[in-house]
Design a protein around this motif. Structure first.
Motif, PDB file in Angstrom:
ATOM      1  N   ASN A  35      57.263 -16.153  21.509  1.00 20.35           N
ATOM      2  CA  ASN A  35      57.115 -15.256  22.666  1.00 20.35           C
ATOM      3  C   ASN A  35      58.272 -15.402  23.643  1.00 20.35           C
ATOM      4  OD1 ASN A  35      54.634 -14.408  21.664  1.00 20.35           O
ATOM      5  ND2 ASN A  35      53.546 -16.059  22.714  1.00 20.35           N
ATOM      6  N   GLY A  36      58.739 -14.276  24.142  1.00 23.90           N
ATOM      7  CA  GLY A  36      59.769 -14.270  25.186  1.00 23.90           C
ATOM      8  C   GLY A  36      61.028 -14.983  24.772  1.00 23.90           C
ATOM      9  N   ASP A  37      61.415 -15.969  25.554  1.00 23.31           N
ATOM     10  CA  ASP A  37      62.657 -16.698  25.314  1.00 23.31           C
ATOM     11  C   ASP A  37      62.433 -18.014  24.582  1.00 23.31           C
ATOM     12  OD1 ASP A  37      61.383 -17.985  27.389  1.00 23.31           O
ATOM     13  OD2 ASP A  37      63.132 -18.051  28.712  1.00 23.31           O
ATOM     14  N   CYS A  38      61.326 -18.119  23.845  1.00 25.64           N
ATOM     15  CA  CYS A  38      61.002 -19.350  23.129  1.00 25.64           C
ATOM     16  C   CYS A  38      61.136 -19.171  21.620  1.00 25.64           C
ATOM     17  CB  CYS A  38      59.579 -19.796  23.455  1.00 25.64           C
ATOM     18  SG  CYS A  38      59.390 -20.341  25.165  1.00 25.64           S
ATOM     19  N   VAL A  39      61.562 -20.255  20.962  1.00 21.41           N
ATOM     20  CA  VAL A  39      61.692 -20.294  19.509  1.00 21.41           C
ATOM     21  C   VAL A  39      61.110 -21.618  19.008  1.00 21.41           C
ATOM     22  CG1 VAL A  39      63.772 -18.834  19.511  1.00 21.41           C
ATOM     23  CG2 VAL A  39      64.010 -21.322  19.504  1.00 21.41           C
ATOM     24  N   GLU A  40      60.740 -21.620  17.726  1.00 15.08           N
ATOM     25  CA  GLU A  40      60.270 -22.847  17.078  1.00 15.08           C
ATOM     26  C   GLU A  40      61.344 -23.317  16.111  1.00 15.08           C
ATOM     27  OE1 GLU A  40      56.807 -24.390  14.003  1.00 15.08           O
ATOM     28  OE2 GLU A  40      56.521 -22.492  15.069  1.00 15.08           O
ATOM     29  N   LEU A  41      61.809 -24.541  16.290  1.00 20.50           N
ATOM     30  CA  LEU A  41      62.868 -25.080  15.442  1.00 20.50           C
ATOM     31  C   LEU A  41      62.397 -25.164  13.998  1.00 20.50           C
ATOM     32  CD1 LEU A  41      64.228 -27.904  17.775  1.00 20.50           C
ATOM     33  CD2 LEU A  41      65.083 -25.553  17.488  1.00 20.50           C
ATOM     34  N   ASN A  42      63.272 -24.750  13.091  1.00 18.65           N
ATOM     35  CA  ASN A  42      62.914 -24.618  11.686  1.00 18.65           C
ATOM     36  C   ASN A  42      63.788 -25.490  10.788  1.00 18.65           C
ATOM     37  OD1 ASN A  42      61.446 -23.553   9.571  1.00 18.65           O
ATOM     38  ND2 ASN A  42      62.659 -21.691   9.420  1.00 18.65           N
ATOM     39  N   ASN A  43      64.587 -26.374  11.363  1.00 16.41           N
ATOM     40  CA  ASN A  43      65.477 -27.270  10.618  1.00 16.41           C
ATOM     41  C   ASN A  43      65.302 -28.693  11.087  1.00 16.41           C
ATOM     42  OD1 ASN A  43      67.651 -24.700  10.700  1.00 16.41           O
ATOM     43  ND2 ASN A  43      67.644 -25.887   8.820  1.00 16.41           N
ATOM     44  N   ILE A  44      65.812 -29.606  10.273  1.00 13.28           N
ATOM     45  CA  ILE A  44      65.893 -31.011  10.663  1.00 13.28           C
ATOM     46  C   ILE A  44      67.271 -31.208  11.299  1.00 13.28           C
ATOM     47  CG2 ILE A  44      65.740 -33.398   9.885  1.00 13.28           C
ATOM     48  CD1 ILE A  44      64.572 -32.230   7.222  1.00 13.28           C
ATOM     49  N   PRO A  45      67.322 -31.652  12.539  1.00 12.38           N
ATOM     50  CA  PRO A  45      68.640 -31.846  13.161  1.00 12.38           C
ATOM     51  C   PRO A  45      69.365 -33.069  12.605  1.00 12.38           C
ATOM     52  CG  PRO A  45      66.880 -32.408  14.694  1.00 12.38           C
ATOM     53  CD  PRO A  45      66.220 -31.896  13.461  1.00 12.38           C
ATOM     54  N   PHE A  46      70.661 -32.923  12.379  1.00 14.39           N
ATOM     55  CA  PHE A  46      71.485 -34.039  11.936  1.00 14.39           C
ATOM     56  C   PHE A  46      72.028 -34.848  13.097  1.00 14.39           C
ATOM     57  CE2 PHE A  46      71.723 -31.656   7.946  1.00 14.39           C
ATOM     58  CZ  PHE A  46      71.529 -32.695   7.039  1.00 14.39           C
TER      59      PHE A  46
END
Length: 159
Positions: A35-46
């Motif tokens: 919603n709006g300006d939000c996202v759900e991270l979909n990767n593993i950060p290195f």
């Protein structure tokens, strides 16, 4: 069509330590638009610290349309552990050995050949005690070095 995922690329600015680590100023990750300006991270950060796949973050677009991560909105309770294998029959084989060691515990990961690094996604549903024990034992046995990229109170409390 319903059920489609709106996948976007988001970018984190990476603070540098005195030793030039991480070796980049930014890290981009895939995310699912919410919603709006939000996202759900979909990767593993290195390299990003303090964030894990499944976290909800607020983003803002710059004048070129790049979505920059501004802040965490909701943490997923997932952890990220980074493993740097020590030798083990070639870098590729060593990275795969790390992934194979953690797979029975429900932990997935990705390898980054350039830095001989494995980023592990430890879901909140995993046996945190067993995962942490394996991480520590591997370090003590000289199989790898590790960094806690994003950990929860449950991880910290595990023996």
């Amino acid at each position: 069509m319903s059920g489609e995922v709106d996948l976007v690329k988001v970018v984190f600015e990476l603070p540098q330590d005195g030793d030039g680590w991480p070796p980049a100023r930014t890290e981009s990750m895939w995310a699912n638009r919410r919603n709006g300006d939000c996202v759900e991270l979909n990767n593993i950060p290195f390299f990003v610290r303090g964030f894990a796949a499944g976290d909800i973050v607020r983003v803002a677009a710059d004048e070129e349309g790049v979505l920059w991560v501004k802040e965490a909105v909701e943490c997923s309770d997932n952890c990220v552990i980074r493993i740097a294998p020590i030798d083990g029959g070639g870098e590729s084989a060593a990275r795969q050995a790390v992934l194979d060691a953690f797979a029975p515990l429900g932990v997935e990961g990705e390898g980054l050949a350039r830095f001989n690094l494995v980023a592990l996604h430890v879901p909140a549903s995993a046996d945190i005690q067993a995962v942490k024990q394996l991480v520590i034992e591997g370090a003590e046995d000289g199989r790898w070095h590790y960094e806690e990229g994003c950990v929860t109170d449950e991880w910290r409390a595990a023996g």
